[in-house]
Design an enzyme around this catalytic site. Structure first.
Site, mmCIF file in Angstrom:
data_model
loop_
_atom_site.group_PDB
_atom_site.id
_atom_site.type_symbol
_atom_site.label_atom_id
_atom_site.label_comp_id
_atom_site.label_asym_id
_atom_site.label_seq_id
_atom_site.Cartn_x
_atom_site.Cartn_y
_atom_site.Cartn_z
ATOM 1 C CD GLU A 41 -1.963 13.938 -12.672
ATOM 2 O OE1 GLU A 41 -2.077 14.444 -11.546
ATOM 3 O OE2 GLU A 41 -1.346 14.486 -13.612
ATOM 4 C CD GLU B 229 -9.834 13.224 -7.937
ATOM 5 O OE1 GLU B 229 -10.500 12.666 -7.034
ATOM 6 O OE2 GLU B 229 -8.591 13.249 -7.967
ATOM 7 C CG ASP C 161 -5.834 8.350 1.184
ATOM 8 O OD1 ASP C 161 -5.008 8.085 2.077
ATOM 9 O OD2 ASP C 161 -6.994 8.733 1.426
ATOM 10 C CG ASP D 51 3.263 13.883 0.923
ATOM 11 O OD1 ASP D 51 2.592 12.870 0.655
ATOM 12 O OD2 ASP D 51 2.772 14.888 1.468
ATOM 13 C CE LYS E 88 -0.291 28.541 -6.194
ATOM 14 N NZ LYS E 88 -1.492 29.424 -6.081
ATOM 15 C CG PHE E 89 0.661 20.231 -0.110
ATOM 16 C CD1 PHE E 89 -0.267 20.509 0.881
ATOM 17 C CD2 PHE E 89 1.540 19.185 0.086
ATOM 18 C CE1 PHE E 89 -0.311 19.757 2.042
ATOM 19 C CE2 PHE E 89 1.503 18.425 1.242
ATOM 20 C CZ PHE E 89 0.578 18.717 2.224
ATOM 21 C CD GLU E 90 6.697 18.159 -5.012
ATOM 22 O OE1 GLU E 90 7.767 17.555 -5.214
ATOM 23 O OE2 GLU E 90 5.777 18.220 -5.857
#
Length: 249
Positions: free
Chosen positions: A77, A102, A152, A188, A228-230
């Site tokens: 990932e 990351e 991003d 998104d 949670k954001f999604e």
């Protein structure tokens, strides 16, 4: 992950052929390092857990079977943020090995802290530029899935060159995937989804698993955790677009 907005894709310049695109786009990064206050748990992750689960470019090309002590499916990932989705996947799928990449210290620290608290042994972490990790550390045809979730979007037209999903990135990922391996993307930002579909449809050696090129997106697969954001965005009517391309040659 950013709040839902819409930008206009840059269609003024045709896609660059993979052979013409610079691999690392030297001087251009798809991320910006941001300073942030570290919590005690995040600091603990970096100081106490990193020696066991952390990897660096200096470790060189990995033998993944030796790294994990077994032969298993491998998932990478890129840009895991604070790591909640990656932790959930590693915990839910103990028979699969995961590598997270990351650059932001708080997210790396939190993921390491959580991995240790949950006793996860099937997870390793790089705090490095993903392009360099893929190029220098992961063997060819060594991974089953590469995940690029909510990168991003760099919405301003002048910043589109910073988007990580470019022809050269698609080609580099293809060489690291096994035949039949998949590149799974989610965003998104509708215009970035269109950019992803355009780049990947032109990338050689891939097949879109969606029903047709006219409908390049797929419903969120059950194996991609809902953040949670999604979930909050869905309640507000924000869209999310998933794309899955399979390496076919």
């Amino acid at each position: 992950m950013n709040d839902q907005r819409h930008d206009t894709p840059d269609r003024s310049t045709p896609p660059i052929a993979p052979s013409q695109a610079p691999l690392h786009r030297r001087g251009i990064k798809s991320y910006v390092l941001r300073a942030g206050r570290m919590t005690a748990a995040q600091t603990r992750g970096l100081e106490e857990v990193w020696p066991r689960l952390g990897l660096t470019l200096d470790d060189g090309r990995q033998d993944l079977d030796a790294l994990f002590g077994r032969h298993a499916p491998r998932v990478v990932e890129v840009g895991f943020g604070m790591g909640a989705s990656l932790i959930e996947q590693a915990e839910t799928h103990p028979d699969t090995d995961f590598i997270g990449i990351e650059v932001h210290a708080p997210g790396v620290g939190k993921l390491l802290d959580e991995a240790d608290k949950r006793g996860l042994s099937n997870l390793r972490v790089y705090r490095e530029d993903a392009l360099r990790v893929l190029d220098e550390c992961l063997p060819e045809a060594s991974i089953d899935t590469l995940q690029l979730f909510f990168p991003d979007p760099w919405p301003k037209k002048k910043h589109h060159k910073r988007r990580i999903l470019q022809p050269a990135f698609a080609e580099l990922v293809r060489t690291r995937l096994k035949i039949g391996g998949i590149l799974h993307m989610a965003t998104d930002w509708e215009a970035y989804a269109e950019h992803m579909a355009e780049v990947m449809s032109a990338a050689p050696g891939y097949r879109n698993i969606a029903a047709s090129d006219s409908a390049p997106y797929v419903p969120r697969p059950a194996f991609r955790p809902l953040t949670k954001f999604e979930a909050r965005g869905a309640r507000l009517g924000h869209g999310v677009w998933d794309l899955i391309f399979e390496r076919c040659e």
